[in-house]
Design an enzyme around this catalytic site. Sequence first.
Site, mmCIF file in Angstrom:
data_model
loop_
_atom_site.group_PDB
_atom_site.id
_atom_site.type_symbol
_atom_site.label_atom_id
_atom_site.label_comp_id
_atom_site.label_asym_id
_atom_site.label_seq_id
_atom_site.Cartn_x
_atom_site.Cartn_y
_atom_site.Cartn_z
ATOM 1 N N ASP A 182 23.767 57.468 -13.065
ATOM 2 C CA ASP A 182 24.954 57.290 -12.226
ATOM 3 C C ASP A 182 26.081 58.242 -12.594
ATOM 4 O O ASP A 182 26.927 58.561 -11.761
ATOM 5 C CB ASP A 182 25.475 55.859 -12.405
ATOM 6 C CG ASP A 182 25.871 55.595 -13.859
ATOM 7 O OD1 ASP A 182 25.052 55.881 -14.749
ATOM 8 O OD2 ASP A 182 26.994 55.134 -14.100
ATOM 9 N N THR A 192 27.733 57.037 -23.202
ATOM 10 C CA THR A 192 28.280 57.991 -22.231
ATOM 11 C C THR A 192 29.782 58.105 -22.436
ATOM 12 O O THR A 192 30.417 57.137 -22.860
ATOM 13 C CB THR A 192 27.957 57.467 -20.814
ATOM 14 O OG1 THR A 192 26.566 57.598 -20.604
ATOM 15 C CG2 THR A 192 28.705 58.217 -19.736
ATOM 16 N N GLY A 196 22.697 52.723 -15.677
ATOM 17 C CA GLY A 196 23.041 53.551 -14.525
ATOM 18 C C GLY A 196 22.506 53.100 -13.185
ATOM 19 O O GLY A 196 23.180 53.253 -12.159
ATOM 20 N N THR A 236 30.411 53.620 -17.425
ATOM 21 C CA THR A 236 29.311 53.791 -18.370
ATOM 22 C C THR A 236 28.470 52.518 -18.311
ATOM 23 O O THR A 236 28.946 51.473 -17.865
ATOM 24 C CB THR A 236 29.812 54.028 -19.805
ATOM 25 O OG1 THR A 236 28.687 54.081 -20.701
ATOM 26 C CG2 THR A 236 30.761 52.944 -20.287
HETATM 27 N N1 ASP Z 1 25.212 55.378 -17.266
HETATM 28 C C1 ASP Z 1 24.403 56.265 -18.025
HETATM 29 C C2 ASP Z 1 23.103 56.488 -17.347
HETATM 30 O O1 ASP Z 1 22.517 55.538 -16.863
HETATM 31 C C3 ASP Z 1 24.141 55.790 -19.403
HETATM 32 C C4 ASP Z 1 25.321 55.331 -20.186
HETATM 33 O O2 ASP Z 1 26.387 55.051 -19.638
HETATM 34 O O3 ASP Z 1 25.210 55.268 -21.403
HETATM 35 O O4 ASP Z 1 22.646 57.604 -17.330
#
Ligand code: ASP
Length: 305
Positions: free
Chosen positions: A203, A172, A226, A223
């Site tokens: 998230d 992310t 989530g 990141t």
């Molecule tokens: N936080 C993101 C999610 O859960 C994924 C990520 O940060 O790579 O959608």
Amino acid sequence: MPTNPALVVHGGAWAIPDDMVEAHLNGVRNACAAGWRVLERGGSALDAVEEAVVVLEDDETFDAGRGSFLNRDGKVQLDAFIMDGSTLRGGGVGCVERLRNPVRAARKILSDSSHVYFVAEGAERFAAEHGIALCRNEDLVIPREVERLREYQAQASNHGNDLFAPTISHDTVGAVALDRDGNIAASTSTGGTLNKAPGRLGDSSLIGCGCYADNLSAAASTTGWGEPIMKLVLAKWAADRVESGSLPEWVAQEAMNYLKQRLNGHGGIILLDAQGRFGIAHNTPRMAWALHTVQKQEAGIKRND
Ligand code: ASP
């Protein structure tokens, strides 16, 4: 007296393998350069985070825009949020499938709508009505991700609880900025988690979870895994602690400790206040980041060794 601008970007926190380090560093450096160009010419923090995130969304290295992880059905579904710390206006999209740069649509929502969120077809329709071209979902899918999903699904039963397995990456992207007028802003954009159920919202685009900005406290982008992050409303948790007088550098680390201790979560955070004090922390093996202030310009794959 104008404020000295500052910008911090991230390109995910996970066990970034050695052979992907260079691509991550290039990506966060390019994004930082794009955001800094905006700040340097006196542009707003909001414009700076938008431009930085667009560069990261356009870079296939990251789990945002084209090249994102695929959901269980083999489709790209994107979430993004952008927030202006001077007005508390925010714009978010969730589960969009036909936008190359979801942050552009999020920004339009922030600027042109009295609402904060649009999701799925409604978000795509809003974007199209506001001059943003729609693409096909296939235009966002790349062979690397088709292969990654295939491998993951083939070995699904072996993954168990190994949340640090190389396939469980968190790429992310996000940015936080401070402009010359003393305003801060934040943005986060993602393709979510690999093999996610269609319609699952992470998230990243949730206000206060993956992203938050308030001039009175801080701008934050997270990141990582989530679900734990959203349960702790982590970006707002961190901003509140800055507002209570703690230094962003310390709060960023505390947020990661809290995530780990409370829910055994993992991830990373960037945090910046309206005085230009910042924090970068993660509890994963690595995190890709870059920063630009008047005094210094740095990028790294921060390691927790
Ligand atoms: N936080 C993101 C999610 O859960 C994924 C990520 O940060 O790579 O959608």
